[in-house]
Write a protein that holds these residues in place. Sequence first.
Motif, PDB file in Angstrom:
ATOM      1  N   ALA A 188      -9.825   6.457  -1.799  1.00 29.17           N
ATOM      2  CA  ALA A 188     -10.070   6.099  -3.194  1.00 29.17           C
ATOM      3  C   ALA A 188     -10.244   4.585  -3.282  1.00 29.17           C
ATOM      4  CB  ALA A 188      -8.897   6.538  -4.070  1.00 29.17           C
ATOM      5  N   ASP A 189     -10.930   4.156  -4.299  1.00 31.72           N
ATOM      6  CA  ASP A 189     -11.142   2.725  -4.514  1.00 31.72           C
ATOM      7  C   ASP A 189      -9.917   2.152  -5.222  1.00 31.72           C
ATOM      8  OD1 ASP A 189     -12.390   0.282  -4.507  1.00 31.72           O
ATOM      9  OD2 ASP A 189     -13.621   0.690  -6.283  1.00 31.72           O
ATOM     10  N   ALA A 190      -8.859   1.981  -4.446  1.00 25.73           N
ATOM     11  CA  ALA A 190      -7.593   1.503  -5.002  1.00 25.73           C
ATOM     12  C   ALA A 190      -7.027   0.415  -4.093  1.00 25.73           C
ATOM     13  CB  ALA A 190      -6.603   2.658  -5.103  1.00 25.73           C
ATOM     14  N   ILE A 191      -6.214  -0.431  -4.673  1.00 27.36           N
ATOM     15  CA  ILE A 191      -5.529  -1.462  -3.890  1.00 27.36           C
ATOM     16  C   ILE A 191      -4.184  -0.893  -3.472  1.00 27.36           C
ATOM     17  CG2 ILE A 191      -4.529  -3.767  -3.923  1.00 27.36           C
ATOM     18  CD1 ILE A 191      -6.695  -4.475  -6.033  1.00 27.36           C
ATOM     19  N   GLU A 196       5.225   3.257  -7.418  1.00 33.05           N
ATOM     20  CA  GLU A 196       6.216   3.270  -6.349  1.00 33.05           C
ATOM     21  C   GLU A 196       7.145   4.473  -6.406  1.00 33.05           C
ATOM     22  OE1 GLU A 196       9.733   0.616  -4.266  1.00 33.05           O
ATOM     23  OE2 GLU A 196       8.551  -0.282  -5.886  1.00 33.05           O
ATOM     24  N   LYS A 197       7.706   4.768  -7.582  1.00 28.46           N
ATOM     25  CA  LYS A 197       8.646   5.884  -7.665  1.00 28.46           C
ATOM     26  C   LYS A 197       7.979   7.204  -7.298  1.00 28.46           C
ATOM     27  CE  LYS A 197      11.841   8.337 -10.741  1.00 28.46           C
ATOM     28  NZ  LYS A 197      11.621   9.562 -10.021  1.00 28.46           N
ATOM     29  N   ASP A 198       6.803   7.467  -7.853  1.00 23.46           N
ATOM     30  CA  ASP A 198       6.078   8.706  -7.539  1.00 23.46           C
ATOM     31  C   ASP A 198       5.710   8.763  -6.057  1.00 23.46           C
ATOM     32  OD1 ASP A 198       6.229   9.356 -10.214  1.00 23.46           O
ATOM     33  OD2 ASP A 198       4.172   8.704 -10.669  1.00 23.46           O
ATOM     34  N   PHE A 199       5.249   7.645  -5.532  1.00 25.74           N
ATOM     35  CA  PHE A 199       4.851   7.597  -4.124  1.00 25.74           C
ATOM     36  C   PHE A 199       6.044   7.902  -3.220  1.00 25.74           C
ATOM     37  CE2 PHE A 199       3.786   5.400  -0.136  1.00 25.74           C
ATOM     38  CZ  PHE A 199       2.527   5.932   0.109  1.00 25.74           C
ATOM     39  N   ASP A 240      -4.501  11.303  -2.848  1.00 29.21           N
ATOM     40  CA  ASP A 240      -3.927  12.331  -3.715  1.00 29.21           C
ATOM     41  C   ASP A 240      -2.513  11.975  -4.190  1.00 29.21           C
ATOM     42  OD1 ASP A 240      -6.237  13.842  -3.506  1.00 29.21           O
ATOM     43  OD2 ASP A 240      -5.497  14.946  -1.758  1.00 29.21           O
ATOM     44  N   TRP A 241      -1.916  10.983  -3.575  1.00 29.89           N
ATOM     45  CA  TRP A 241      -0.576  10.551  -3.968  1.00 29.89           C
ATOM     46  C   TRP A 241      -0.620   9.389  -4.963  1.00 29.89           C
ATOM     47  CZ3 TRP A 241       3.027  10.574   0.944  1.00 29.89           C
ATOM     48  CH2 TRP A 241       3.084  11.877   1.464  1.00 29.89           C
ATOM     49  N   LEU A 242      -1.800   9.044  -5.414  1.00 31.15           N
ATOM     50  CA  LEU A 242      -1.963   7.954  -6.375  1.00 31.15           C
ATOM     51  C   LEU A 242      -2.119   8.528  -7.786  1.00 31.15           C
ATOM     52  CD1 LEU A 242      -4.586   5.774  -4.466  1.00 31.15           C
ATOM     53  CD2 LEU A 242      -2.087   5.613  -4.374  1.00 31.15           C
ATOM     54  N   PHE A 243      -1.701   7.772  -8.756  1.00 31.64           N
ATOM     55  CA  PHE A 243      -1.871   8.147 -10.154  1.00 31.64           C
ATOM     56  C   PHE A 243      -3.358   8.028 -10.485  1.00 31.64           C
ATOM     57  CE2 PHE A 243      -1.837   6.899 -14.710  1.00 31.64           C
ATOM     58  CZ  PHE A 243      -1.297   8.074 -15.216  1.00 31.64           C
ATOM     59  N   HIS A 244      -3.984   9.161 -10.830  1.00 33.59           N
ATOM     60  CA  HIS A 244      -5.423   9.236 -11.118  1.00 33.59           C
ATOM     61  C   HIS A 244      -6.269   8.684  -9.968  1.00 33.59           C
ATOM     62  CE1 HIS A 244      -4.808  10.632 -15.194  1.00 33.59           C
ATOM     63  NE2 HIS A 244      -4.019   9.597 -15.452  1.00 33.59           N
ATOM     64  N   GLU A 245      -5.760   8.806  -8.764  1.00 37.98           N
ATOM     65  CA  GLU A 245      -6.421   8.307  -7.549  1.00 37.98           C
ATOM     66  C   GLU A 245      -6.788   6.826  -7.651  1.00 37.98           C
ATOM     67  OE1 GLU A 245      -9.681  10.791  -6.346  1.00 37.98           O
ATOM     68  OE2 GLU A 245      -8.389  12.522  -5.996  1.00 37.98           O
ATOM     69  N   LEU A 246      -6.024   6.081  -8.454  1.00 38.50           N
ATOM     70  CA  LEU A 246      -6.317   4.662  -8.661  1.00 38.50           C
ATOM     71  C   LEU A 246      -5.129   3.743  -8.459  1.00 38.50           C
ATOM     72  CD1 LEU A 246      -8.512   4.830 -11.885  1.00 38.50           C
ATOM     73  CD2 LEU A 246      -9.257   4.220  -9.578  1.00 38.50           C
ATOM     74  N   VAL A 247      -3.951   4.208  -8.851  1.00 36.14           N
ATOM     75  CA  VAL A 247      -2.784   3.322  -8.897  1.00 36.14           C
ATOM     76  C   VAL A 247      -1.642   3.928  -8.098  1.00 36.14           C
ATOM     77  CG1 VAL A 247      -1.087   2.235 -10.421  1.00 36.14           C
ATOM     78  CG2 VAL A 247      -3.458   2.496 -11.184  1.00 36.14           C
ATOM     79  N   LEU A 248      -1.033   3.116  -7.272  1.00 30.13           N
ATOM     80  CA  LEU A 248       0.148   3.561  -6.552  1.00 30.13           C
ATOM     81  C   LEU A 248       1.368   3.229  -7.407  1.00 30.13           C
ATOM     82  CD1 LEU A 248       0.933   3.315  -2.845  1.00 30.13           C
ATOM     83  CD2 LEU A 248       2.649   2.606  -4.483  1.00 30.13           C
TER      84      LEU A 248
END
Length: 168
Positions: free
Chosen positions: A71-74, A45-48, A35-43
């Motif tokens: 989520a399927d994210a790196i 850094e500033k938002d995180f 839920d802390w990822l952008f569109h549950e895909l991308v981390l």
Amino acid sequence: MEDEIINRVANSKLVVVDLEDYYPKGPRTVFDIKDWLFHELVLREKDFRDYVNQHDWTQYQDHYVALTCTADAIIPGWAYMLLTMHLEPFAKRIVVGNLEQLETSIYQEIIQNLETESYVDQMLIIKGCAHKPVPANAYVMLSQKLKPLAKSIMYGEACSSVPLYKRK
């Protein structure tokens, strides 16, 4: 003349080892960062970092925490490290993974520190049928620790055990 009932299990020389006896109290929590990822895909850094700084970490006081991302994210390694820096003052243990990996980590430390003098040259039965979430890995680690010490090792209940090892 009545036949006396004899409890052969109680009179046997079997020593029962029950991993549930070592199960530490405290809530287990899965901390999912999806839920802390952008569109549950991308981390991002500033938002995180903003989420991390605004989060109430005190709610994890005396918790065992499994950090994960469903989520399927790196996720970069530093993200879990950053979370750990904030959780560490409150949580009892922190791992990256699921609840089973968390329990395995907890039991790894317990078994490493287990006092084993009383098990030397004994016929041991490692109790099964746990009511608490004792991971399979804990039984494997315990078996490895006890094999060099024990005369024999069985698994299960005294009335229906499975022989695993007998010293020659």
